[in-house]
Scaffold this motif. Sequence first.
Motif, PDB file in Angstrom:
ATOM      1  N   SER A 413       0.847  -1.182   0.000  1.00 15.37           N
ATOM      2  CA  SER A 413       0.000   0.000   0.000  1.00 15.37           C
ATOM      3  C   SER A 413       0.890   1.242   0.000  1.00 15.37           C
ATOM      4  O   SER A 413       2.035   1.192   0.462  1.00 15.37           O
ATOM      5  CB  SER A 413      -0.920   0.004   1.223  1.00 15.37           C
ATOM      6  OG  SER A 413      -1.588   1.242   1.348  1.00 15.37           O
ATOM      7  N   GLY A 452      -4.035   0.309  -8.987  1.00 15.36           N
ATOM      8  CA  GLY A 452      -4.527   1.365  -8.102  1.00 15.36           C
ATOM      9  C   GLY A 452      -3.417   2.186  -7.463  1.00 15.36           C
ATOM     10  O   GLY A 452      -3.540   3.399  -7.291  1.00 15.36           O
ATOM     11  N   GLU A 455      -2.105   4.757 -10.081  1.00 10.76           N
ATOM     12  CA  GLU A 455      -3.066   5.805 -10.410  1.00 10.76           C
ATOM     13  C   GLU A 455      -3.344   6.722  -9.215  1.00 10.76           C
ATOM     14  O   GLU A 455      -3.836   7.834  -9.381  1.00 10.76           O
ATOM     15  CB  GLU A 455      -4.359   5.157 -10.908  1.00 10.76           C
ATOM     16  CG  GLU A 455      -4.148   4.389 -12.220  1.00 10.76           C
ATOM     17  CD  GLU A 455      -5.355   3.586 -12.645  1.00 10.76           C
ATOM     18  OE1 GLU A 455      -5.323   3.016 -13.737  1.00 10.76           O
ATOM     19  OE2 GLU A 455      -6.325   3.535 -11.878  1.00 10.76           O
ATOM     20  N   LEU A 456      -3.026   6.235  -8.012  1.00  9.24           N
ATOM     21  CA  LEU A 456      -3.210   7.082  -6.840  1.00  9.24           C
ATOM     22  C   LEU A 456      -2.244   8.259  -6.842  1.00  9.24           C
ATOM     23  O   LEU A 456      -2.638   9.403  -6.586  1.00  9.24           O
ATOM     24  CB  LEU A 456      -3.023   6.246  -5.568  1.00  9.24           C
ATOM     25  CG  LEU A 456      -3.084   7.009  -4.243  1.00  9.24           C
ATOM     26  CD1 LEU A 456      -4.468   7.590  -4.027  1.00  9.24           C
ATOM     27  CD2 LEU A 456      -2.701   6.091  -3.084  1.00  9.24           C
ATOM     28  N   ASN A 459      -2.569  11.562  -9.168  1.00  7.30           N
ATOM     29  CA  ASN A 459      -3.506  12.631  -8.830  1.00  7.30           C
ATOM     30  C   ASN A 459      -3.139  13.334  -7.528  1.00  7.30           C
ATOM     31  O   ASN A 459      -3.949  14.087  -6.986  1.00  7.30           O
ATOM     32  CB  ASN A 459      -4.928  12.057  -8.710  1.00  7.30           C
ATOM     33  CG  ASN A 459      -5.402  11.433 -10.007  1.00  7.30           C
ATOM     34  OD1 ASN A 459      -5.226  12.007 -11.079  1.00  7.30           O
ATOM     35  ND2 ASN A 459      -5.987  10.251  -9.916  1.00  7.30           N
ATOM     36  N   ARG A 460      -1.930  13.089  -7.038  1.00 14.79           N
ATOM     37  CA  ARG A 460      -1.514  13.707  -5.774  1.00 14.79           C
ATOM     38  C   ARG A 460      -0.417  14.722  -6.021  1.00 14.79           C
ATOM     39  O   ARG A 460       0.664  14.401  -6.515  1.00 14.79           O
ATOM     40  CB  ARG A 460      -1.022  12.631  -4.795  1.00 14.79           C
ATOM     41  CG  ARG A 460      -2.130  11.713  -4.301  1.00 14.79           C
ATOM     42  CD  ARG A 460      -1.650  10.750  -3.238  1.00 14.79           C
ATOM     43  NE  ARG A 460      -1.037  11.429  -2.104  1.00 14.79           N
ATOM     44  CZ  ARG A 460      -0.653  10.796  -1.002  1.00 14.79           C
ATOM     45  NH1 ARG A 460      -0.836   9.487  -0.882  1.00 14.79           N
ATOM     46  NH2 ARG A 460      -0.086  11.465  -0.011  1.00 14.79           N
TER      47      ARG A 460
END
Length: 607
Positions: A413, A452, A455-456, A459-460
Amino acid sequence: MKRKQFEDYLRSGIANNITVGVLATIGLICGAKSFTGTMISLVEYCFIPSTLTKPVNQQRYCTPNKRYIMPESEFYASSYAPANPEFQRDNFLPTKATRLRIIEPSNPDKALWGLASVLLVGGAYGLSKAREWRLMQLMPSVQEEIRSNWLISKLWYGLRLHKEAYSAQLDYEFHQWSENRRLRAAQLSQMTPQELAIFQEQVRLRAEAEARVQLQQATGQPAAALPGQSMQDIARGDDKVTGEQQQTLGQNTATSLDPSEALALNTLQALARADSSTALVAAPGSGKSVTLNYLIEKILADSPNADIWVISAKNDSFCGLREKERVIVFDGENPDLAKEVIDRFYTSYKKRKQLPESKRESLPPLILILDDWLVIADSLSKLYSDWNYGSKLLDVLLIGREFNTKFIASLQSFNLAALGIEKMDAQTRLCLNLLLLGNRYIKNGREQESYGVLELILNRGDIIPGKQEREQIKSKYLSVKTVSYQNLRPVMIASVGGFVVALMPQLSNQVKPIASEQEYLDRVFDLEFNLSPAHQIHPKPLSEVAKKIYEYFQNVKSKTPKTLRDLKKADRLSGYSEQELIDGLAELVKTDQVNPDGNDSYSLPDW
């Protein structure tokens, strides 16, 4: 599941039989009750002449054998009027009957008893047939499940036998390898210093040449700098593709799915050589384990004497580190070993911090690999609330590069705060190299995606500050993701001083680099000096009692010579006789795994 239902249904048979028996018994009782007594009123009558008025005279005509009974409803009906049976023989007897009394019904509910009997007996029969029908319905599926379980048990038994045979083969090969090493060491000890110096120089030159050729054939070296590379890395000269290697490089790139594969391979090499810590973030199925093994191989290829420790939740080899007893499998019930490794790693790092600047450049890499770290870190935080391992990791992250010390954390994660470092803000994260993987893979016959994590971060803004740079990386990622999705090949986004988006190559097909110079030494020695026959007689594997005795010597806490009496007291050897223990010791002494110390005492060679 069907078998469990079938067994539960069988266990309920006693209750069912009791119920059927009770219903049938009550039904029979009700049936018997329905055949007893009368359910209508009866009239008792006789025929008395009307001329007789005295009771005494009337009794002659109403004796017990001249009294009759009939239903009351028929007695008063003209069509059923009773006739005198003696009328024809005695004309003066009356034809009209005289009612003596009305007999009340003894069983007025005969119909109800009969109906209850039919219902109860029918219910018992239906319940019995329903149970029989249900058992016949479950029988085929139960038979199929029993057949499948039997087959699975047979396969499990076969796998267990295969595992035991494989373990025995590994033990035998280890014995053979140890014996060969001992023989080679004896031969080397007989060489003169001049011969040994010449031999070592030949081995070094040949090892360097072979390693360089293998590295170039497997990867090729970049002509331009990667993010995180220095000018010394570019000007070193040993990573350039020469004219003789053009054909090999062309063959490697001919099967490439995307031009960015070379960039991905170079980025992995830069991460392996980087002196700062790295976070490898990937969901299951994204190629995290393969990538981690590749980084370990590259680190060992560049620095064979690197001091690497691994804390993992699974007992993998990690490129041979497990065989060198450098892999600690985390156990939540016994976490002290993992804590001890972290403290030992940090103690070694603190010793390096005491060295003057002149001695820092020659330090071998000191690396701690934290595999599946989110799970382990969460357990350590709960078990040792007063032990701040996060501050140790933060110290290594910020200052460790000055002392060739770093850690590689494998995560599932992008929760970097779970590393245990409380001050993991945007500025601190810049000191940490990032390697993120995503992939489409097939598991248990189903396609699954794990993009995931990638792609996280797209956008940060705290990860990729510039909006224009973020859009460029996103555009590149979408194009590479298409190839990744179609070919089940992972896509990577890495930050080594700058962000890189590329398609991962087939790391499992790469030529493995040599992990240490000693392997080249052994290989060249076999070619140059090993004069033993090619087909040697393999030593006989150790017996079971010899293996148990050897395990006892390895596990005893007191490293002192042990006698036969000590072996007889050991729990694990209690099932063997004294003669068997003597024979097992003789095997170990014969194979030089145990040394006889005299006075009937024995010890391991490394004691």
